[in-house]
Design an enzyme around this catalytic site. Sequence first.
Site, PDB file in Angstrom:
ATOM      1  N   ASP A   1      -2.384  10.321   3.655  1.00  3.54           N
ATOM      2  CA  ASP A   1      -3.778   9.927   3.744  1.00  3.54           C
ATOM      3  C   ASP A   1      -4.467  11.210   4.927  1.00  3.54           C
ATOM      4  O   ASP A   1      -4.569  11.072   6.046  1.00  3.54           O
ATOM      5  CB  ASP A   1      -3.649   8.568   4.660  1.00  3.54           C
ATOM      6  CG  ASP A   1      -5.364   8.145   4.833  1.00  3.54           C
ATOM      7  OD1 ASP A   1      -6.060   8.713   4.077  1.00  3.54           O
ATOM      8  OD2 ASP A   1      -5.333   7.190   5.417  1.00  3.54           O
TER       9      ASP A   1
ATOM     10  N   ASP B   1       1.919   6.511   5.525  1.00  6.17           N
ATOM     11  CA  ASP B   1       0.978   5.566   4.921  1.00  6.17           C
ATOM     12  C   ASP B   1       1.136   4.925   3.549  1.00  6.17           C
ATOM     13  O   ASP B   1       0.532   4.046   3.131  1.00  6.17           O
ATOM     14  CB  ASP B   1      -0.557   6.411   4.764  1.00  6.17           C
ATOM     15  CG  ASP B   1      -1.565   5.318   5.099  1.00  6.17           C
ATOM     16  OD1 ASP B   1      -1.588   4.355   5.586  1.00  6.17           O
ATOM     17  OD2 ASP B   1      -2.611   5.742   4.523  1.00  6.17           O
TER      18      ASP B   1
ATOM     19  N   ASP C   1     -11.894   7.119   4.280  1.00  7.88           N
ATOM     20  CA  ASP C   1     -10.468   7.032   5.120  1.00  7.88           C
ATOM     21  C   ASP C   1     -10.316   5.653   5.103  1.00  7.88           C
ATOM     22  O   ASP C   1      -8.997   5.282   5.315  1.00  7.88           O
ATOM     23  CB  ASP C   1     -10.663   7.602   6.460  1.00  7.88           C
ATOM     24  CG  ASP C   1      -9.273   7.826   7.319  1.00  7.88           C
ATOM     25  OD1 ASP C   1      -8.041   7.739   6.509  1.00  7.88           O
ATOM     26  OD2 ASP C   1      -9.413   7.966   8.271  1.00  7.88           O
TER      27      ASP C   1
ATOM     28  N   LYS D   1       0.905  -1.379  -0.135  1.00  9.67           N
ATOM     29  CA  LYS D   1      -0.040   0.028  -0.138  1.00  9.67           C
ATOM     30  C   LYS D   1       0.976   1.229  -0.065  1.00  9.67           C
ATOM     31  O   LYS D   1       1.556   1.479   1.022  1.00  9.67           O
ATOM     32  CB  LYS D   1      -0.871   0.052   1.327  1.00  9.67           C
ATOM     33  CG  LYS D   1      -1.585   1.338   1.649  1.00  9.67           C
ATOM     34  CD  LYS D   1      -2.312   1.363   2.718  1.00  9.67           C
ATOM     35  CE  LYS D   1      -3.062   2.704   3.098  1.00  9.67           C
ATOM     36  NZ  LYS D   1      -3.736   2.767   4.380  1.00  9.67           N
TER      37      LYS D   1
ATOM     38  N   GLU E   1      -9.289   3.832   2.839  1.00 10.61           N
ATOM     39  CA  GLU E   1      -8.815   3.665   1.496  1.00 10.61           C
ATOM     40  C   GLU E   1      -7.880   2.805   0.992  1.00 10.61           C
ATOM     41  O   GLU E   1      -7.832   2.339  -0.168  1.00 10.61           O
ATOM     42  CB  GLU E   1      -8.027   5.310   1.201  1.00 10.61           C
ATOM     43  CG  GLU E   1      -6.773   5.371   1.373  1.00 10.61           C
ATOM     44  CD  GLU E   1      -6.449   5.365   2.703  1.00 10.61           C
ATOM     45  OE1 GLU E   1      -7.324   5.474   3.760  1.00 10.61           O
ATOM     46  OE2 GLU E   1      -5.131   5.158   3.215  1.00 10.61           O
TER      47      GLU E   1
ATOM     48  N   LYS F   1      -9.422  13.201   8.439  1.00  7.51           N
ATOM     49  CA  LYS F   1      -8.924  12.802   9.509  1.00  7.51           C
ATOM     50  C   LYS F   1      -8.964  13.982  10.750  1.00  7.51           C
ATOM     51  O   LYS F   1      -9.030  15.244  10.202  1.00  7.51           O
ATOM     52  CB  LYS F   1      -7.598  12.366   9.727  1.00  7.51           C
ATOM     53  CG  LYS F   1      -7.468  10.885   8.995  1.00  7.51           C
ATOM     54  CD  LYS F   1      -5.906  10.370   8.929  1.00  7.51           C
ATOM     55  CE  LYS F   1      -5.940   9.018   8.341  1.00  7.51           C
ATOM     56  NZ  LYS F   1      -6.576   8.013   9.161  1.00  7.51           N
TER      57      LYS F   1
ATOM     58  N   ARG G   1      -7.575  -0.372   1.768  1.00  6.90           N
ATOM     59  CA  ARG G   1      -7.917  -1.777   1.259  1.00  6.90           C
ATOM     60  C   ARG G   1      -8.538  -1.493  -0.305  1.00  6.90           C
ATOM     61  O   ARG G   1      -8.597  -2.449  -1.134  1.00  6.90           O
ATOM     62  CB  ARG G   1      -9.140  -2.342   2.264  1.00  6.90           C
ATOM     63  CG  ARG G   1     -10.355  -1.124   2.231  1.00  6.90           C
ATOM     64  CD  ARG G   1     -11.349  -1.273   3.479  1.00  6.90           C
ATOM     65  NE  ARG G   1     -10.590  -0.925   4.542  1.00  6.90           N
ATOM     66  CZ  ARG G   1     -11.083  -0.982   6.136  1.00  6.90           C
ATOM     67  NH1 ARG G   1     -12.436  -1.548   6.211  1.00  6.90           N
ATOM     68  NH2 ARG G   1     -10.670  -0.647   6.852  1.00  6.90           N
TER      69      ARG G   1
HETATM   70  N1  BES Z   1      -3.945   4.794   7.152  1.00  9.34           N
HETATM   71  C1  BES Z   1      -4.826   4.539   7.757  1.00  9.34           C
HETATM   72  C2  BES Z   1      -4.453   3.628   9.233  1.00  9.34           C
HETATM   73  C3  BES Z   1      -3.190   3.981  10.068  1.00  9.34           C
HETATM   74  C4  BES Z   1      -3.622   4.756  11.236  1.00  9.34           C
HETATM   75  C5  BES Z   1      -2.127   3.676   9.812  1.00  9.34           C
HETATM   76  C6  BES Z   1      -2.830   4.924  12.153  1.00  9.34           C
HETATM   77  C7  BES Z   1      -0.990   4.510  10.663  1.00  9.34           C
HETATM   78  C8  BES Z   1      -1.477   4.751  11.684  1.00  9.34           C
HETATM   79  C9  BES Z   1      -6.165   3.859   7.370  1.00  9.34           C
HETATM   80  O1  BES Z   1      -6.251   4.338   5.917  1.00  9.34           O
HETATM   81  C10 BES Z   1      -7.303   4.310   8.114  1.00  9.34           C
HETATM   82  O2  BES Z   1      -7.579   5.696   7.915  1.00  9.34           O
HETATM   83  N2  BES Z   1      -7.908   3.460   8.646  1.00  9.34           N
HETATM   84  C11 BES Z   1      -9.388   3.655   9.199  1.00  9.34           C
HETATM   85  C12 BES Z   1     -10.234   2.682   8.801  1.00  9.34           C
HETATM   86  C13 BES Z   1     -11.662   2.940   9.501  1.00  9.34           C
HETATM   87  C14 BES Z   1     -12.165   4.099   8.645  1.00  9.34           C
HETATM   88  C15 BES Z   1     -12.348   1.836   9.216  1.00  9.34           C
HETATM   89  C16 BES Z   1      -8.727   3.610  10.586  1.00  9.34           C
HETATM   90  O3  BES Z   1      -7.823   2.790  11.013  1.00  9.34           O
HETATM   91  O4  BES Z   1      -9.222   4.299  11.568  1.00  9.34           O
HETATM   92 ZN    ZN Z   2      -4.568   4.929   5.045  1.00  7.52          ZN
HETATM   93 MG    MG Z   3      -7.154   5.880   5.844  1.00  8.62          MG
END
Ligand code: BES
Ligand code: ZN
Ligand code: MG
Length: 495
Positions: free
Chosen positions: A266, A284, A343, A261, A345, A273, A347
Site C-alpha cells: 500500500d 497490508d 490511501d 484485506k 483503499e 504515503k 475499505r
Molecule cells: N493500510 C493502511 C492502514 C495502516 C496504517 C495499516 C498503519 C497498518 C499500519 C490503510 O490503507 C490506510 O492508509 N488508511 C488510512 C485511511 C485514511 C486515509 C482515512 C489511514 O489510516 O491513514
Molecule cells: Zn491499506
Molecule cells: Mg491505504
Amino acid sequence: MGFILKFSIINSKNISWESDQLLVFLVENNRPSQYFKKWQSLTGNNINNIIENASFSFKFGQDLLVRSSKNSILLFGYGETRKTSLDYEKLGGILFSKIDKLGFKEITIISNLEVSENKQNIIISKLLLGFKLKSYSFLKYKEKNKINSKKIEYVKVLKKEKKILEQQLYLNDNLISGIFFSKDLTFEPPNFLTPQEFVNQITSLEKIGIEIEVLNEKNMVELGMHALLGVGRGSAEKSYLVVMKWNGSPNSKKNIAYVGKGVCFDSGGLSLKTPRGMIDMKEDMGGAGIVVGAMKAIALQKVKRNVIGVVGLVENMPSSNAQRPGDIVKSMSGKTIEILNTDAEGRLVLADALYYTIKKFKPDFVIDLATLTGAIISALGKERAGLFSNDENLSDYIFQTGEKIENLVWKMPMDKIYGQKMLSKIADLKNIGTPEGSSIQAAAFLQNFVGRTSWAHLDVAGVVWSDRVSETHSGGATGWGVRLLFEIAKNNYRF
Ligand code: BES
Ligand code: ZN
Ligand code: MG
C-alpha cells in the site's frame, strides 16, 4: 519459517539415561521426582541436594543446568500446577529460548508431575505448543544463516499414556502450520508476494482438500467489482479475488465466512504515503494472511464445519493509470463511491469482497479482517485489534474467545452518526469522512455492504506485526488471529 522439529512420546524404557543428550526435568516447587534416582545412580550426583542448595525455589521459568561426566540435565521450574493453559504455553516458549541458547539438538522432557492424567496432558501439550511457536524464525533471505546447525531438531517426552496427548500434539501441529504459514506470508517482501504470487501460495492448499476458485480481473469486471478493481488500476500487477472452500460438513447447507484485506503493498496510490508511512506497508495483506493461515489449520484439522475464506488481492500504486481522488466508482452492490483519498483503499477492496461473499454464500455470519486504519493503533496500541459488529452476540463471542487465547480485541462503537460522515454529496458514499474517529467511520462504511447478515470487522492494523519480543514471539509478523478464527470454526459457535 518453520523448520523440522520432531516430537515423540516415549516410555521410560526408551530413555537413554547415559547418552549425551539433555534431560529436562520439570520441577514443581522443589519437589523430588522418582526419575531423579535413576539419573543419580548413573552419575553419582544427588539431584535433591542440588535442588536444596540452589539459591532459588524453581519458580515459573527458573532453571539450573547441571553437567555431569555422563550427560546434562536441566532442572526447569514451573511453579505450581494451578496455572492456566496460556501460562504453560509461555513456559514452553521460555524453555525453547533456553535450549536454543545452550545449543542442544535433542532433548528429553521428563515430567513427573503429581497431577491427574488430564492435567498432565494439558500441561505437556501446551508446553510443547509454546516451545514450537517460539521456534519460528524467517531466515529465507539470509544466505548464511539459512541452515542453523545448532538448532534443536528432536524433542522426546516421557509419558506412559500416549493416546490423548498424541491427539493434542496433532492439533498443535495443525494450528502451528496455519500460524507459521500466515507469518511467512506477512514476512515476505512485496517484490516476492505480489497478488499473483499470493494466488500461487493459496493454490498450494488444494492438496489438503481446500477447494479454490480464483477470480481474475475479467471475471471481476463481469461481476461489477469496480471498487476493488479501482484500487489495483495503478499497479503493473493484476488483481485477484480468491475463494477458499472447506467443506467439513458436506451434509449441511450452513457455512461461515472469513474475508481478508490483501493489499500486497500500500503506497497510498496518488494520495501517496510519506516514506515513513510506507515502510511497513508490505504487511497490508495481513488480514488476508490471517484468513489463509486459518483455512490451512481448519483443513489440516478436518474441522467438521463448512468454512468459506475470501481474500481480495491487489497492489495500491500511483501511475498514470491509477485511480484519482475525485473519481466515482460503482461497487458490485450497485452503490457508487466517490474516491477522495486513494490511501483509503482497504475499505474499497472489502466492499466488493464482503458483498460478493454474502451474496454468493449466504453465510450464517461473516468476519472480515483488515489492516484498515492507522487510527486503530492510536486508539488501542499494538495489543488489541478493534472489533466492530452489527451483532452483540457474535461480538461477545469473538471477545471471549480472544481473551482465552490472547488474541485480544476491544469492542468499538457503531452509532449511526459515524456512518453519516461517509455519505457523499454526489455519490452514494465517499471513501473518507472526517479525521476524527476514522477507524469507526471505516467500519461504518463497510456496514453498507453487509446488509442484514451477522457481521464483525476486525481492524488488525496494530496486531499483525510486533517488534515486542515475548515468551512465544521473537518479533515481526505475529500470526495474530489465525488461532481466533480456528477456534471459532472448531467450537461450532452457532452451528
Ligand atoms: N493500510 C493502511 C492502514 C495502516 C496504517 C495499516 C498503519 C497498518 C499500519 C490503510 O490503507 C490506510 O492508509 N488508511 C488510512 C485511511 C485514511 C486515509 C482515512 C489511514 O489510516 O491513514
Ligand atoms: Zn491499506
Ligand atoms: Mg491505504
